[in-house]
Scaffold this motif. Structure first.
Motif, short mmCIF file in Angstrom:
data_model
loop_
_atom_site.label_atom_id
_atom_site.label_comp_id
_atom_site.label_asym_id
_atom_site.label_seq_id
_atom_site.Cartn_x
_atom_site.Cartn_y
_atom_site.Cartn_z
N GLU A 193 -8.83 7.31 -1.10
CA GLU A 193 -7.89 7.13 -1.71
C GLU A 193 -7.85 8.10 -3.28
OE1 GLU A 193 -6.62 4.62 -0.15
OE2 GLU A 193 -6.43 3.40 -2.97
N PRO A 206 -8.76 -0.57 0.91
CA PRO A 206 -7.68 0.18 1.22
C PRO A 206 -7.47 -0.38 2.37
CG PRO A 206 -9.10 1.82 0.21
CD PRO A 206 -10.15 0.64 0.86
N ALA A 249 2.65 1.31 -3.23
CA ALA A 249 2.47 2.14 -4.74
C ALA A 249 1.61 3.11 -4.57
CB ALA A 249 0.21 1.63 -4.13
N ARG A 250 1.56 4.58 -3.50
CA ARG A 250 1.91 5.61 -3.08
C ARG A 250 3.30 6.51 -3.65
NH1 ARG A 250 -2.66 3.66 -4.61
NH2 ARG A 250 -4.04 3.98 -3.35
N LEU A 307 -3.29 3.41 -8.38
CA LEU A 307 -4.63 2.51 -7.96
C LEU A 307 -5.04 2.78 -7.44
CD1 LEU A 307 -5.10 -0.21 -8.71
CD2 LEU A 307 -3.94 -1.63 -7.59
N ALA A 308 -6.46 3.48 -7.41
CA ALA A 308 -7.16 3.11 -5.70
C ALA A 308 -7.40 1.80 -5.44
CB ALA A 308 -8.45 3.72 -6.60
N MET A 309 -7.56 2.09 -4.51
CA MET A 309 -7.92 -0.38 -4.47
C MET A 309 -8.94 -0.12 -3.45
SD MET A 309 -4.35 -1.65 -3.15
CE MET A 309 -2.17 -0.32 -2.98
N TYR A 323 0.92 -1.39 0.22
CA TYR A 323 -0.18 0.65 -0.02
C TYR A 323 1.05 1.41 -0.10
CZ TYR A 323 -3.77 2.97 1.46
OH TYR A 323 -4.63 3.67 1.02
#
Lengths: 371, 249
Positions: free
Chosen positions: B153, B89, A328-329, B84-86, A325
């Motif tokens: 997100e 999250p 990914a940012r 990528l907006a999950m 996570y």
């Protein structure tokens, strides 16, 4: 003073001031089976105190700190040694430090006792007494090197409030075995932070006993075991009085070959301790291969009338989902890893209400992570 | 001008082939909707683009502005301009929203924003998404409701300003008010310089975020393409006819 056998639960058998009341441990005993006896520099076999641990004092103006001889009557009243090394320390220390906060006195700043090891084998004793309704913060900071065994007594009077920090910032070859016992009066509050980052073998046993109803104990621990380090924390909260509360939250991280963390969390709720509210938690974050964690919660409940009683223990690797996570940012792996570890331990560091200590502990953790 | 090109992409999870040759090009200024039934591989496409280690690319290419992203680490892809907006999250204990955002913004922009500018930017982005400013100090996603997670997100997307954003079922689990807020965020983000790949199971969000192209996904590949009218067709007829087509292909 002789043998004082307490009619205890199955968890803690007996206590005595006399070292000869305890056999020399072999490593097969329940209380010693996780400890590397060969690395104790004979503290468990009667090693002579040929070394030195110097105590530097920086006291709050409202607080009295004295260095006293071993026959001072305030020594040993709150605590009876519960294992051989503790009894050895009790029978061997030359001088003790007594910290006193008078009735209703509120200390305006922390009282810091720095224990600086200068090599060799040494034994020590510290007694902290808060008279009724007193408030204070006491910091025990351990630095330098030694094979050091000591006992610390915290006597927290009725309505008094004591916060204690025990910082193990030893050099990597130090050995430290310590019992830190708190005895709580009516409605007394006791909060302890045990932060073990440095030292070769560190075995700290914080324990809490209640003398009257209404006592409240919060025991927090943070540790970071690197290669070859043995960091052991053995907690005992003995609920003998009704309507007392206890919380235990110990968290640690481990990295590199032969980093070993041990956490034993014993809580006893005796028949007379109705209305007890207790919860204990231990979590470990395993950062690399080659480490070992032993985490053993024991909850013994001898009454049907508890307000709450629970325990949890979890040890695991860094969560790949957390790392993914953050990455990914755009956050690089090393930074992401540092953030997750920092976050995990930081939730306890945040509870440290002495700001410069909080910053120091966080900085020390950052250094550990960066290794 | 950003372009995301997916060419004959094959992806496996634990030796099971999930994507079986996906071709898709998203250009700047375009919004593409990928629709399909559960288990058709939509989310696999999203995670494979982002580089999740669980998904193994066994064939094909993913290019961002002509450069292969498959060789890049997850974080390098994000810095290159992918987002990528999950769907789910992750909660990260002990890491605050503001610390996380500032670290991410610093990584993606290549330099740390001034604290004051950053705080201002974050506050205004949060206000647009109707996020209580108190969230800045909370742990990332911890104890957030489904809708709050999705707003965050979009908040991240707006602050990181990627070239191409992949939204993986960002609409799922949202009530209508939250859906509107999130859709407005996506519409603010859409511009002549950015591309959007919107993965969804339902047509509902497409009423608020109008797609230029709609692709129907079934059994690991695109089985039908068209304009917004294709979404209307799916609304009335469902996926059944396409799942059959995918299975027989």
């Amino acid at each position: 003073m002789g043998l004082e056998t307490k009619p205890l639960s199955t968890l803690h058998e007996h206590a005595s001031y006399d070292v000869d009341d305890f056999v020399v441990p072999t490593g097969r005993e329940e209380e010693w089976r996780f400890t590397p006896l060969r690395r104790l520099r004979d503290l468990h076999k009667g090693a002579a105190g040929d070394g030195k641990v110097i105590v530097d004092v920086a006291a709050a103006p409202e607080v009295t700190v004295e260095t006293v001889s071993r026959d001072d009557e305030r020594i040993g009243r709150a605590y009876v040694p519960a294992d051989r090394v503790s009894a050895q320390a009790y029978g061997s220390f030359a001088q003790a430090t007594v910290v006193t906060v008078r009735k209703e006195v509120v200390a305006t700043e922390p009282t810091v006792l720095t224990m600086r090891g200068e090599g060799g084998v040494a034994y020590g004793h510290t007694t902290v007494i808060l008279e009724p309704f007193a408030q204070a913060t006491v910091v025990l900071e351990h630095t330098g090197t030694a094979a050091y065994a000591d006992n610390v007594e915290f006597v927290v009077g009725d309505g008094a409030s004591l916060t204690v920090f025990s910082l193990q910032n030893w050099a990597s070859d130090a050995v430290h075995l310590s019992h830190q016992h708190a005895r709580l009066g009516r409605d007394a509050r006791f909060k302890s932070f045990t932060v073990s980052l440095g030292g070769g073998v560190v075995r700290i046993a914080p324990s809490v006993a209640y003398d009257a109803p209404g006592g409240d104990a919060e025991l927090y621990g943070i540790y970071f075991a690197d290669g070859g380090q043995h960091l052991e924390h053995r907690l005992l909260v003995d609920h003998t009085q009704p309507n007392c509360r206890s919380r235990v939250d110990y968290r640690g991280a481990l990295q590199d070959e032969d980093a070993h963390a041990v956490w034993i969390g014993d809580v006893i709720i005796r028949a007379e301790a109705e209305g007890t509210d207790t919860y204990e938690l231990n979590r470990n974050l395993v950062l690399t291969d080659g480490t070992r964690v032993d985490s053993v919660p024991n909850l013994e409940i001898l009454t049907g009338e508890v307000a709450g009683a629970g325990h949890a223990s979890a040890s695991g690797r860094l969560d790949d989902q957390h790392l993914f996570y953050l990455q990914a940012r755009g956050i690089p792996y090393d930074t992401a890893r540092r953030m997750v570890v920092r976050g995990f331990l930081g939730q306890l560091v945040e509870k440290i209400d002495v700001l410069d200590l909080q910053e120091r502990v966080m900085a020390a953790i950052d250094e550990e992570i960066a290794r | 001008m950003a372009t995301l090109e997916i060419r004959d992409l094959h992806v496996s999870v634990e030796d099971k082939e999930i994507l079986r040759g996906v071709d898709l090009t998203v250009k700047a200024g375009e919004t593409h909707a990928i629709m399909g039934p559960n288990g058709s591989g939509k989310s696999t496409l999203a995670y494979a683009i982002a580089g999740h280690p669980k998904y193994t690319v066994t064939g094909g290419e993913v290019l961002l502005d002509g450069e292969s992203v498959l060789e890049m680490s997850v974080d390098a892809r994000a810095r290159a301009g992918l987002f990528l907006a999950m769907q789910y999250p992750v909660e990260v204990p002990g890491v605050s929203v503001s610390n996380f955002l500032r670290t991410a913004v610093t990584a993606v922009r290549g330099e740390a924003p001034k604290l004051r500018d950053f705080a201002k930017e974050m506050r205004s982005a949060m206000a647009e998404l109707q996020i209580d400013p108190a969230f800045a100090q909370r742990n990332l996603n911890e104890g957030f409701s489904g809708g709050e997670k999705k707003r965050h997100e979009i908040l991240q997307m707006e602050m990181l300003k990627p070239k191409v954003a992949v939204l993986d079922e960002t609409d799922s689990g949202l009530d209508i008010d939250a859906l509107k807020v999130v859709s407005e965020g996506v519409n603010r983000f859409r511009s002549g310089d950015t591309g959007v790949l919107l993965i969804t199971h339902y047509t509902r969000i497409l009423r608020y975020v109008k797609p230029d192209f709609v692709h129907v996904f079934a059994a690991g590949r695109i089985v039908e393409q068209g304009g917004p009218e294709l979404a209307e067709l799916l609304e009335t007829e469902g996926y059944e006819k396409f799942t059959k087509a995918g299975a027989s292909a």
